[in-house]
Design a protein around this motif. Structure first.
Motif, PDB file in Angstrom:
ATOM      1  N   GLY A 262       0.835  -1.212   0.000  1.00  0.00           N
ATOM      2  CA  GLY A 262       0.000   0.000   0.000  1.00  0.00           C
ATOM      3  C   GLY A 262       0.865   1.256   0.000  1.00  0.00           C
ATOM      4  N   ILE A 263       0.202   2.394  -0.203  1.00  0.00           N
ATOM      5  CA  ILE A 263       0.936   3.678  -0.308  1.00  0.00           C
ATOM      6  C   ILE A 263       0.282   4.692   0.605  1.00  0.00           C
TER       7      ILE A 263
ATOM      8  N   TYR B 167      10.539   9.384  -8.945  1.00  0.00           N
ATOM      9  CA  TYR B 167      10.136   9.333  -7.541  1.00  0.00           C
ATOM     10  C   TYR B 167       9.921   7.892  -7.086  1.00  0.00           C
ATOM     11  N   ARG B 168      10.525   7.584  -5.952  1.00  0.00           N
ATOM     12  CA  ARG B 168      10.307   6.279  -5.330  1.00  0.00           C
ATOM     13  C   ARG B 168      10.012   6.537  -3.869  1.00  0.00           C
TER      14      ARG B 168
HETATM   15  P1  ADP Z   1       9.645   1.921  -9.317  1.00  0.00           P
HETATM   16  O1  ADP Z   1      10.598   1.606 -10.392  1.00  0.00           O
HETATM   17  O2  ADP Z   1      10.260   2.395  -8.078  1.00  0.00           O
HETATM   18  O3  ADP Z   1       8.664   0.822  -9.105  1.00  0.00           O
HETATM   19  P2  ADP Z   1       7.335   3.403 -10.212  1.00  0.00           P
HETATM   20  O4  ADP Z   1       7.227   4.719 -10.885  1.00  0.00           O
HETATM   21  O5  ADP Z   1       6.755   2.226 -10.902  1.00  0.00           O
HETATM   22  O6  ADP Z   1       8.850   3.196  -9.884  1.00  0.00           O
HETATM   23  O7  ADP Z   1       6.664   3.530  -8.801  1.00  0.00           O
HETATM   24  C1  ADP Z   1       6.950   4.607  -7.959  1.00  0.00           C
HETATM   25  C2  ADP Z   1       6.804   4.236  -6.508  1.00  0.00           C
HETATM   26  O8  ADP Z   1       5.433   3.995  -6.245  1.00  0.00           O
HETATM   27  C3  ADP Z   1       7.478   2.960  -6.157  1.00  0.00           C
HETATM   28  O9  ADP Z   1       8.820   3.203  -5.755  1.00  0.00           O
HETATM   29  C4  ADP Z   1       6.642   2.431  -5.001  1.00  0.00           C
HETATM   30  O10 ADP Z   1       7.103   3.002  -3.800  1.00  0.00           O
HETATM   31  C5  ADP Z   1       5.276   2.960  -5.274  1.00  0.00           C
HETATM   32  N1  ADP Z   1       4.380   1.944  -5.845  1.00  0.00           N
HETATM   33  C6  ADP Z   1       4.076   1.747  -7.152  1.00  0.00           C
HETATM   34  N2  ADP Z   1       3.206   0.712  -7.288  1.00  0.00           N
HETATM   35  C7  ADP Z   1       2.942   0.275  -6.059  1.00  0.00           C
HETATM   36  C8  ADP Z   1       2.100  -0.787  -5.531  1.00  0.00           C
HETATM   37  N3  ADP Z   1       1.362  -1.566  -6.320  1.00  0.00           N
HETATM   38  N4  ADP Z   1       2.082  -0.955  -4.177  1.00  0.00           N
HETATM   39  C9  ADP Z   1       2.820  -0.184  -3.368  1.00  0.00           C
HETATM   40  N5  ADP Z   1       3.625   0.832  -3.798  1.00  0.00           N
HETATM   41  C10 ADP Z   1       3.697   1.051  -5.122  1.00  0.00           C
END
Ligand code: ADP
Length: 504
Positions: free
Chosen positions: A438-439, A452-453
């Motif tokens: 989750g986020i 952004y991560r």
């Molecule tokens: P990454 O290459 O880090 O996955 P993304 O742009 O795909 O880059 O995602 C950005 C950030 O969003 C991720 O670093 C992660 O923290 C969060 N995120 C993306 N999808 C999910 C998910 N399904 N569940 C939890 N966090 C997520």
């Protein structure tokens, strides 16, 4: 060592705030000086004006009394019987309320007798010495608190006669004070005070106006004073106060604009610094991402090459690993290339009507191995008879793959993946849900930004470049749609790709 933004703040403080403070202090000091000098100037002007007004009153009064005395003198010089002629002159001189003419030896020349106990008032004033003094100085005198005026006249025979008269206060106010003071141009209130300080005349009601100054009259009204009053609204202090307020407001606006400018620049710099950091993280992340599948491929390839794996089943397994890691590498490189094309504005989309279900199934197919290996419960629910949707199938497929990849990457103990496709509100909605990490709500808008991560230890352990979701959003928007997230930390996330049915 100070950070660039802290250095900027310190510099801005020195270069802008310090001069602004100096300007404010100088402005304040000069306004204070101005206040003092304008007060002084105002007082001087008021004094000049008051002296001039007093002079004017006296001149008018003297002129009118002289005219009257000239007429009496003419009567005394003529043959006419004084009694009637003087009566006539008096009738034409409303300023003179009562007149007595007294001969050199103290005998009453006019009228025949003293009226209403006037003798008690006039008698002591008209002593022989007083008359002699008058004869010697040859001028008029005003005595007894402006009550009685004396003047020396002469009879036809040359004998002196003293004219003693009393002014009529109403006429004095109306014809002398009102006509001379009433027409003066001034923002102040001018008043005439008698010997006891009572207001004899004032141009406007004094109310709570403050007395600025007073000047005395000279011979004509020796015991009276002309006073100048200042109303609160007309005072120079009030004007200065208005200026101070204006100055303060202008300075306040200036400082606010400067501060806003500093804050904006500071924010911009912080963003730039943050961007630079994200970019360098991106390079490190991508290199790391490339390295891992490459070393797996190399390791398995070398093992196979050495012919050590005799078991056919194991061999097949190794081939699959190599293929899967190869696919992952391609996806990663595609992401980076697409991202760079988008950033450079060179990305183009090939829009064709595409059946939705086969696209979803083939995209999921690529993840079949990791899903099975990690024990994911996969659910696919595609609404029957979905229409074909105009889109760039490769781009949408890649966006979908990024969402599925994330759902796998950011899952925790409960491994579940749901892909759901249907038409809602006239749009095609393809949603990818997981029951993973989750986020946090405050992160949900930021995750779509490039590089952004989420900076958490549990996601940092997972590989990623931070461009996946930026790419998804770009693809969605290029199709005239969008991407939305619903998520709860610890419960999971649902990413919905929403595209218009007719294409962009
Ligand atoms: P990454 O290459 O880090 O996955 P993304 O742009 O795909 O880059 O995602 C950005 C950030 O969003 C991720 O670093 C992660 O923290 C969060 N995120 C993306 N999808 C999910 C998910 N399904 N569940 C939890 N966090 C997520």
């Amino acid at each position: 060592m100070l950070s660039p933004s802290a250095r900027f703040s310190a510099l801005a403080l020195l270069a802008i705030v310090a001069p602004a403070t100096i300007v404010a202090v100088l402005g304040y000091v000069s306004i204070r000086q101005w206040e003092a000098s304008s007060e002084l100037l105002y007082r001087e002007q008021a004094r000049d004006m008051a002296a001039m007004a007093a002079e004017k009153v006296e001149m008018t009064l003297r002129r009118s009394e002289d005219a009257f005395l000239d007429r009496i003198q003419a009567v005394l010089r003529s043959d006419a019987p004084p009694e009637r002629a003087v009566d006539d002159v008096l009738a034409g001189a409303p300023l003179i309320r009562r007149l007595y003419l007294i001969g050199a030896t103290g005998e009453l020349v006019y009228p025949r007798a003293w009226k209403d106990g006037d003798q008690a008032v006039f008698g002591p004033l008209l002593t022989e010495t007083a008359v002699r003094r008058l004869a010697r100085d040859g001028k008029r005198e005003v005595i007894a608190n402006n009550q009685v005026c004396l003047a020396l006249l002469t009879r036809r025979s040359g004998e002196p006669v003293v004219a003693a008269f009393v002014r009529d206060p109403d006429t004095l106010r109306r014809e002398i004070l009102e006509t001379t003071l009433g027409t003066l141009e001034s923002s102040t209130i001018i008043a005439v005070l008698d010997h006891e300080g009572r207001t004899v005349y004032s141009r406007a009601p004094i109310g709570d106006a403050q007395r600025l100054l007073s000047v005395g009259f000279r011979d004509g009204l020796p015991d009276w004073r002309l006073a100048v009053y200042q109303t609160a609204a007309g005072s120079p202090r009030q004007a200065v106060r208005r200026q101070v307020m204006l100055f303060t407001a202008a300075l306040g606006v200036l400082v606010a604009v400067i501060v806003a400018g500093i804050v904006m620049t500071w924010r911009l710099m912080r963003r730039e610094t943050e961007m630079a950091r994200l970019k360098s993280d991106f390079v490190a992340n991508v290199s790391h991402d490339l390295k891992t599948p490459l070393s797996v491929i190399r390791m398995f390839g070398e093992t196979l090459e050495m012919g050590r794996v005799t078991d056919e089943g194991r061999r097949q397994e190794y081939y699959r690993v190599i293929t899967r890691e190869g696919e992952r590498l391609s996806r990663l490189i595609d992401n980076v290339l697409d991202f760079s094309r988008i950033e450079g504005g060179r990305q183009t989309y090939d829009m064709t009507p595409t059946p939705v279900e086969p696209l979803i199934r083939s995209t999921l197919e690529a993840f079949a191995y990791p899903l099975a290996q990690q024990g994911f419960k996969v659910e696919v629910s595609v609404a029957p008879d979905l229409p074909d949707v105009t889109m760039d199938a490769d781009a949408v497929g890649q966006a979908l793959a990024n969402l599925i990849d994330n759902a796998i990457k950011y899952s925790a103990d409960e491994r579940s993946l749901t892909v759901d496709a249907r038409v809602a509100d006239g749009r095609l909605v393809v949603a990818v849900s997981d029951r993973g990490l989750g986020i946090a709500p405050e992160e949900q808008a930021k995750i779509f930004e490039k590089f952004y991560r989420v900076g958490r230890s549990d996601t940092q352990g997972r590989r990623g470049s931070g461009v996946g979701l930026a790419l998804v959003r770009h693809v969605a928007e290029a199709h005239g749609g969008d991407v939305a997230v619903e998520s709860k930390p610890g419960a999971g996330s649902r990413f919905a790709l929403r595209l218009p049915l007719s294409g962009a």
